[in-house]
Design a protein around this motif. Structure first.
Motif, PDB file in Angstrom:
ATOM      1  N   LYS A  79       0.834  -1.207   0.000  1.00  0.00           N
ATOM      2  CA  LYS A  79       0.000   0.000   0.000  1.00  0.00           C
ATOM      3  C   LYS A  79       0.864   1.251   0.000  1.00  0.00           C
ATOM      4  CE  LYS A  79      -4.037  -2.057   2.155  1.00  0.00           C
ATOM      5  NZ  LYS A  79      -4.864  -2.161   3.347  1.00  0.00           N
ATOM      6  N   LYS A  80       1.956   1.219   0.749  1.00  0.00           N
ATOM      7  CA  LYS A  80       2.860   2.370   0.781  1.00  0.00           C
ATOM      8  C   LYS A  80       3.532   2.563  -0.581  1.00  0.00           C
ATOM      9  CE  LYS A  80       3.770   2.298   5.697  1.00  0.00           C
ATOM     10  NZ  LYS A  80       4.747   2.116   6.772  1.00  0.00           N
ATOM     11  N   HIS A  83       1.123   4.080  -2.919  1.00  0.00           N
ATOM     12  CA  HIS A  83       0.960   5.498  -2.602  1.00  0.00           C
ATOM     13  C   HIS A  83       2.118   6.301  -3.185  1.00  0.00           C
ATOM     14  CE1 HIS A  83       0.023   9.162  -0.458  1.00  0.00           C
ATOM     15  NE2 HIS A  83       1.252   9.177   0.015  1.00  0.00           N
ATOM     16  N   LYS A  86       1.870   7.305  -6.803  1.00  0.00           N
ATOM     17  CA  LYS A  86       0.933   8.370  -7.148  1.00  0.00           C
ATOM     18  C   LYS A  86       1.529   9.756  -6.929  1.00  0.00           C
ATOM     19  CE  LYS A  86      -2.969   5.447  -6.112  1.00  0.00           C
ATOM     20  NZ  LYS A  86      -4.030   5.114  -5.194  1.00  0.00           N
TER      21      LYS A  86
END
Length: 93
Positions: A79-80, A83, A86
């Motif tokens: 998930k990191k 992120h 993006k």
């Protein structure tokens, strides 16, 4: 070697030549990645982030981690990374 258009940490982590450069397992890529990193500040930031993630992932652990804990940690890491992909890096030219 053609210049790569890597715009995300995940792209570096998926690139075998970058991994060879980081692990110093193939000197063929050393000059290429050193030049790529020095070419732009954004490249240096991407490479530093990828190297840090690789260090965390490959660091020896002194404590044993259960499979569910490992899976949960891996999910948080993914998930990191997603992120980070993006985030747009702005550099002054």
């Amino acid at each position: 070697m053609n210049k790569k258009k890597v715009k995300a940490v995940a792209g570096l982590l998926a690139d075998e030549s970058f991994l060879d450069w980081h692990l110093q397992t193939n000197k063929v890529y050393e000059q290429y990645w050193d030049e790529w990193i020095n070419e732009k500040p954004a490249h240096a930031l991407l490479a530093a982030t990828a190297v840090k993630l690789l260090q965390i992932i490959t660091a020896p652990s002194v404590e044993k981690i259960s499979c569910p804990e490992l899976n949960a940690s891996f999910e948080r890491l993914l998930k990191k990374i997603m992120h980070l992909d993006k985030i747009e890096f702005v550099t002054k030219n």
